[in-house]
Design a protein around this motif. Structure first.
Motif, PDB file in Angstrom:
ATOM      1  N   GLY A  29      34.672  35.234  38.595  1.00  0.00           N
ATOM      2  CA  GLY A  29      34.186  34.592  37.172  1.00  0.00           C
ATOM      3  C   GLY A  29      35.443  35.529  36.339  1.00  0.00           C
ATOM      4  O   GLY A  29      35.768  34.515  35.299  1.00  0.00           O
ATOM      5  N   ARG A  30      35.503  36.519  36.202  1.00  0.00           N
ATOM      6  CA  ARG A  30      36.486  37.229  35.283  1.00  0.00           C
ATOM      7  C   ARG A  30      37.830  36.613  35.485  1.00  0.00           C
ATOM      8  O   ARG A  30      38.754  36.297  34.584  1.00  0.00           O
ATOM      9  CB  ARG A  30      36.392  38.746  35.116  1.00  0.00           C
ATOM     10  N   TYR A  31      38.392  36.656  36.546  1.00  0.00           N
ATOM     11  CA  TYR A  31      39.772  36.270  36.977  1.00  0.00           C
ATOM     12  C   TYR A  31      39.812  34.561  36.436  1.00  0.00           C
ATOM     13  O   TYR A  31      40.885  34.559  35.955  1.00  0.00           O
ATOM     14  CB  TYR A  31      39.971  36.289  38.394  1.00  0.00           C
ATOM     15  N   LEU A  32      38.840  33.863  36.814  1.00  0.00           N
ATOM     16  CA  LEU A  32      38.883  32.346  36.397  1.00  0.00           C
ATOM     17  C   LEU A  32      38.944  32.417  34.918  1.00  0.00           C
ATOM     18  O   LEU A  32      39.916  31.429  34.273  1.00  0.00           O
ATOM     19  CB  LEU A  32      38.050  31.526  37.125  1.00  0.00           C
ATOM     20  N   GLU A  33      38.334  33.398  34.044  1.00  0.00           N
ATOM     21  CA  GLU A  33      38.639  33.282  32.684  1.00  0.00           C
ATOM     22  C   GLU A  33      39.672  33.606  32.124  1.00  0.00           C
ATOM     23  O   GLU A  33      40.178  33.137  31.470  1.00  0.00           O
ATOM     24  CB  GLU A  33      37.326  34.063  32.035  1.00  0.00           C
ATOM     25  N   GLU A  34      40.058  34.836  32.639  1.00  0.00           N
ATOM     26  CA  GLU A  34      41.626  35.187  32.442  1.00  0.00           C
ATOM     27  C   GLU A  34      42.723  34.723  32.757  1.00  0.00           C
ATOM     28  O   GLU A  34      43.491  34.328  31.998  1.00  0.00           O
ATOM     29  CB  GLU A  34      41.740  36.862  32.895  1.00  0.00           C
ATOM     30  N   VAL A  35      42.688  34.097  34.118  1.00  0.00           N
ATOM     31  CA  VAL A  35      44.072  33.773  34.902  1.00  0.00           C
ATOM     32  C   VAL A  35      43.811  32.371  34.923  1.00  0.00           C
ATOM     33  O   VAL A  35      44.725  31.266  34.740  1.00  0.00           O
ATOM     34  CB  VAL A  35      44.366  34.529  36.005  1.00  0.00           C
ATOM     35  N   GLY A  36      42.774  31.787  35.810  1.00  0.00           N
ATOM     36  CA  GLY A  36      42.476  30.623  36.094  1.00  0.00           C
ATOM     37  C   GLY A  36      43.197  30.128  37.414  1.00  0.00           C
ATOM     38  O   GLY A  36      43.812  30.853  37.701  1.00  0.00           O
ATOM     39  N   LEU A  37      42.778  28.943  37.739  1.00  0.00           N
ATOM     40  CA  LEU A  37      43.205  28.338  39.300  1.00  0.00           C
ATOM     41  C   LEU A  37      44.731  27.747  39.013  1.00  0.00           C
ATOM     42  O   LEU A  37      44.740  27.371  37.766  1.00  0.00           O
ATOM     43  CB  LEU A  37      42.236  27.339  39.497  1.00  0.00           C
ATOM     44  N   PRO A  38      45.439  27.762  39.976  1.00  0.00           N
ATOM     45  CA  PRO A  38      46.776  27.044  39.570  1.00  0.00           C
ATOM     46  C   PRO A  38      46.447  25.445  39.502  1.00  0.00           C
ATOM     47  O   PRO A  38      45.523  25.019  39.874  1.00  0.00           O
ATOM     48  CB  PRO A  38      47.384  27.429  41.165  1.00  0.00           C
ATOM     49  N   ASP A  39      47.405  24.842  38.447  1.00  0.00           N
ATOM     50  CA  ASP A  39      47.140  23.718  38.448  1.00  0.00           C
ATOM     51  C   ASP A  39      47.390  22.829  39.629  1.00  0.00           C
ATOM     52  O   ASP A  39      48.272  23.213  40.315  1.00  0.00           O
ATOM     53  CB  ASP A  39      48.351  23.091  37.229  1.00  0.00           C
ATOM     54  N   PRO A  40      46.656  21.862  39.899  1.00  0.00           N
ATOM     55  CA  PRO A  40      45.752  21.021  38.983  1.00  0.00           C
ATOM     56  C   PRO A  40      44.253  21.338  39.536  1.00  0.00           C
ATOM     57  O   PRO A  40      43.345  20.745  39.153  1.00  0.00           O
ATOM     58  CB  PRO A  40      45.962  19.578  39.429  1.00  0.00           C
ATOM     59  N   PHE A  41      44.187  22.582  40.078  1.00  0.00           N
ATOM     60  CA  PHE A  41      42.834  22.670  40.757  1.00  0.00           C
ATOM     61  C   PHE A  41      41.770  23.129  39.961  1.00  0.00           C
ATOM     62  O   PHE A  41      41.982  23.906  39.029  1.00  0.00           O
ATOM     63  CB  PHE A  41      43.020  23.716  41.961  1.00  0.00           C
ATOM     64  N   CYS A  42      40.520  22.827  40.226  1.00  0.00           N
ATOM     65  CA  CYS A  42      39.263  23.271  39.387  1.00  0.00           C
ATOM     66  C   CYS A  42      38.185  23.244  40.231  1.00  0.00           C
ATOM     67  O   CYS A  42      38.001  22.880  41.467  1.00  0.00           O
ATOM     68  CB  CYS A  42      39.022  22.247  38.494  1.00  0.00           C
ATOM     69  N   ILE A  43      37.065  23.819  39.909  1.00  0.00           N
ATOM     70  CA  ILE A  43      35.654  23.956  40.497  1.00  0.00           C
ATOM     71  C   ILE A  43      34.629  23.226  39.422  1.00  0.00           C
ATOM     72  O   ILE A  43      34.631  23.400  38.204  1.00  0.00           O
ATOM     73  CB  ILE A  43      35.461  25.564  40.269  1.00  0.00           C
ATOM     74  N   PHE A  44      34.003  22.449  40.271  1.00  0.00           N
ATOM     75  CA  PHE A  44      32.721  21.545  39.559  1.00  0.00           C
ATOM     76  C   PHE A  44      31.513  22.716  39.406  1.00  0.00           C
ATOM     77  O   PHE A  44      31.212  23.226  40.509  1.00  0.00           O
ATOM     78  CB  PHE A  44      32.415  20.412  40.563  1.00  0.00           C
TER      79      PHE A  44
END
Length: 147
Positions: free
Chosen positions: A112-127
């Motif tokens: 959760g902290r990683y996704l908030e600070e860095v995020g997934l590479p474009d264009p990927f996401c989590i639902f």
């Protein structure tokens, strides 16, 4: 607590946030679920929380047993989990007491902290459902309120 620790030790799940090839494979699985072969694009996992019922923790377990009593009126551990398009777990965490909100339980994890600070590479996401906060990496339902 012992069950959660044993699961994490003997069945470690590592969500590959930097492995673009693996993310493409996960995304392809969700895209293939739709009849058109592409309505659910970019999704690499689905996230949700689950209140796993436990007995009331003892003083030996924690000095804050009340924190494990959830809004559904039973003792639990807030378990956060993500699955792929075949409903296989790709990540989980059971590190927070049952009274903890899903978003707080997820955002407190290293993922959760990683996704908030860095995020997934474009264009990927989590639902995720409405218990989570939408971000560049997390897609949640539209609340219907623009204000």
């Amino acid at each position: 607590f012992q069950v959660c620790k044993a699961l994490q030790k003997h069945y470690p799940l590592r969500f590959s946030v930097k492995n673009v090839s693996k993310l493409r494979d996960l995304e392809r699985g969700f895209a293939e679920l739709s009849r058109s072969g592409g309505v659910m694009r970019c999704c690499v996992a689905c996230l949700d929380g689950l209140a796993v019922r436990i007995q009331c923790p003892t003083a030996k377990d924690t000095d804050k047993a009340a924190a494990f009593f959830n809004r559904k009126r039973f003792y639990s551990v807030n378990t956060q989990a993500m699955c792929d398009s075949d409903l296989r777990f790709v990540w989980f965490s059971c590190s927070y007491p049952g009274s903890c909100h899903d978003w707080a339980a997820f955002s407190g994890t290293s993922l959760g902290r990683y996704l908030e600070e860095v995020g997934l590479p474009d264009p990927f996401c989590i639902f995720a459902d409405a218990a989570y906060v939408a971000s560049r990496s997390i897609v949640t339902p539209f609340s219907g309120n623009l204000v």
